[in-house]
Design an enzyme around this catalytic site. Structure first.
Site, short mmCIF file in Angstrom:
data_model
loop_
_atom_site.label_atom_id
_atom_site.label_comp_id
_atom_site.label_asym_id
_atom_site.label_seq_id
_atom_site.Cartn_x
_atom_site.Cartn_y
_atom_site.Cartn_z
N LEU A 286 1.46 -1.31 -0.02
CA LEU A 286 0.18 -0.02 -0.14
C LEU A 286 0.38 0.88 -0.19
O LEU A 286 1.65 1.32 0.85
CB LEU A 286 -0.81 -0.09 0.97
CG LEU A 286 -1.58 1.17 1.63
CD1 LEU A 286 -2.65 1.08 -0.24
CD2 LEU A 286 -2.48 1.33 2.41
N ASP A 287 0.48 2.03 -1.35
CA ASP A 287 1.06 3.88 -1.23
C ASP A 287 2.72 3.41 -1.20
O ASP A 287 3.61 4.36 -0.93
CB ASP A 287 0.77 4.39 0.40
CG ASP A 287 -0.27 4.60 -0.26
OD1 ASP A 287 -1.10 5.00 0.51
OD2 ASP A 287 -1.28 4.52 -1.13
N GLU A 288 2.99 2.15 -1.59
CA GLU A 288 4.88 2.26 -1.24
C GLU A 288 5.34 1.81 -2.74
O GLU A 288 6.45 1.62 -3.28
CB GLU A 288 5.24 0.31 -0.73
CG GLU A 288 4.64 0.56 0.63
CD GLU A 288 5.59 0.97 1.53
OE1 GLU A 288 6.19 0.98 2.49
OE2 GLU A 288 7.07 1.06 1.07
#
Ligand SMILES: Nc1nc2c(c(=O)[nH]1)N[C@@H](CN(C=O)c1ccc(C(=O)N[C@@H](CCC(=O)O)C(=O)O)cc1)CN2
Length: 286
Positions: A229-231
């Site tokens: 997530l969001d990486e």
């Protein structure tokens, strides 16, 4: 003076770095009668990979010769390459939840020609933004989701991507975490706008996290979506200054414009084939 009909193409190439790569490619393009309009290169010393983006003008009838030549050079240099006609607009499917600021901005920038895309549809887990899609004459696919129906909803989402011929999926404040299986299927072809200056404040409610931390800058990050997530690889970011007096709600309001502008630039650059994935990073030839 007679000028044959020329069309514009983007050529992207990537290969193990070594001397003489451009010395092979540019004379070949000259032999094919191409004009080079733009050329960008990057040699990554960490990974020893060489990246090239060229925008050329060529006679339409030269395209088979160009493709044949690139195939030959790719065997000599272990090149991976693509060629895209600039006139072909990228087919884009946009996923939203209830926030409309990014979708509204994308529709406007599409209509004025800033975004070289064709919006083929909108997918949402809420019915709220159907009116906006109807106004622009874009099909709206309402796919409600619960914990129990998540797998079926993603299967329908994937069917829409496949059947619409979408080449890029955009998460424009789509507030659902995509499954690992789904993210693998759309790897490198899905862009999310996260409403913080990553890597700070990943996950849900980043403005409330920022308020608690007492930040003096808020920001937005457009990145490719991965299972983490969001990486995913960062494409574009920007920030706006705030004061100690800003509430979380005021940060949400101030953030709308920077989220929309960051997302639009990321989509434009992807649609213009200006982005290269380089491990967990991106190269941006803008
Ligand atoms: N696999 C991935 N999925 C998504 C990514 C990603 O990078 N990888 N980005 C997010 C967007 N996002 C922040 O930008 C985000 C969206 C949603 C959530 C979240 O906690 N959602 C809850 C449900 C919330 C709701 O129903 O209102 C959940 O899914 O359980 C966190 C971050 C998009 N997806």
């Amino acid at each position: 003076m007679y000028r044959p009909q020329m069309s514009e193409f983007v050529i992207t190439l990537k290969c193990p770095d070594k001397p003489g790569i451009l010395a092979k490619i540019t004379p070949f393009l000259l032999e094919c009668g191409c004009d080079i309009r733009e050329a960008s290169v990057f040699g990554d010393k960490e990974t020893d990979v060489f990246f090239i983006r060229m925008q050329i003008a060529a006679k339409d009838e030269s395209l088979p010769e160009i493709e044949c030549g690139l195939k030959s050079i790719s065997e000599q240099l272990s090149l991976t390459w693509e060629i895209h006609a600039v006139a072909n607009k990228m087919r884009v499917l946009i996923a939203v939840s209830k926030f409309d600021h990014c979708l509204n901005d994308l529709f406007h920038k599409w209509k004025i020609g800033y975004l070289p895309i064709d919006i083929v549809g909108i997918v949402s887990n809420h019915p709220d933004l159907k009116g906006l899609a109807d106004w622009y004459g874009v099909p709206y696919h309402y796919l409600p989701i619960t914990k129990e129906t998540k797998a079926d909803q993603e299967a329908e989402f994937w069917r829409l991507i496949s059947e619409s011929g979408a080449e890029l999926t955009v998460l424009a404040r789509y507030m659902q975490i995509l499954s690992d299986e789904f993210t693998k299927k759309i790897s490198g072809k899905c862009i999310n706008i996260h409403h913080s200056f990553l890597p700070s404040f990943k996950g849900a409610k980043p403005y409330h996290q920022a308020f608690t931390r007492g930040v003096k800058l808020i920001g937005a990050t457009a990145h490719y979506v991965t299972e983490d997530l969001d990486e995913g690889p960062i494409i574009e970011q920007d920030v706006r200054r705030i004061t100690h007096a800003a509430s979380a709600e005021e940060m949400v309001e101030l953030g709308r414009e920077v989220e929309a502008s960051v997302l639009a630039r990321a989509i434009k650059w992807h649609a213009e084939h200006r982005l290269f994935l380089n491990g967990n990073k991106t190269i941006v030839f803008n």
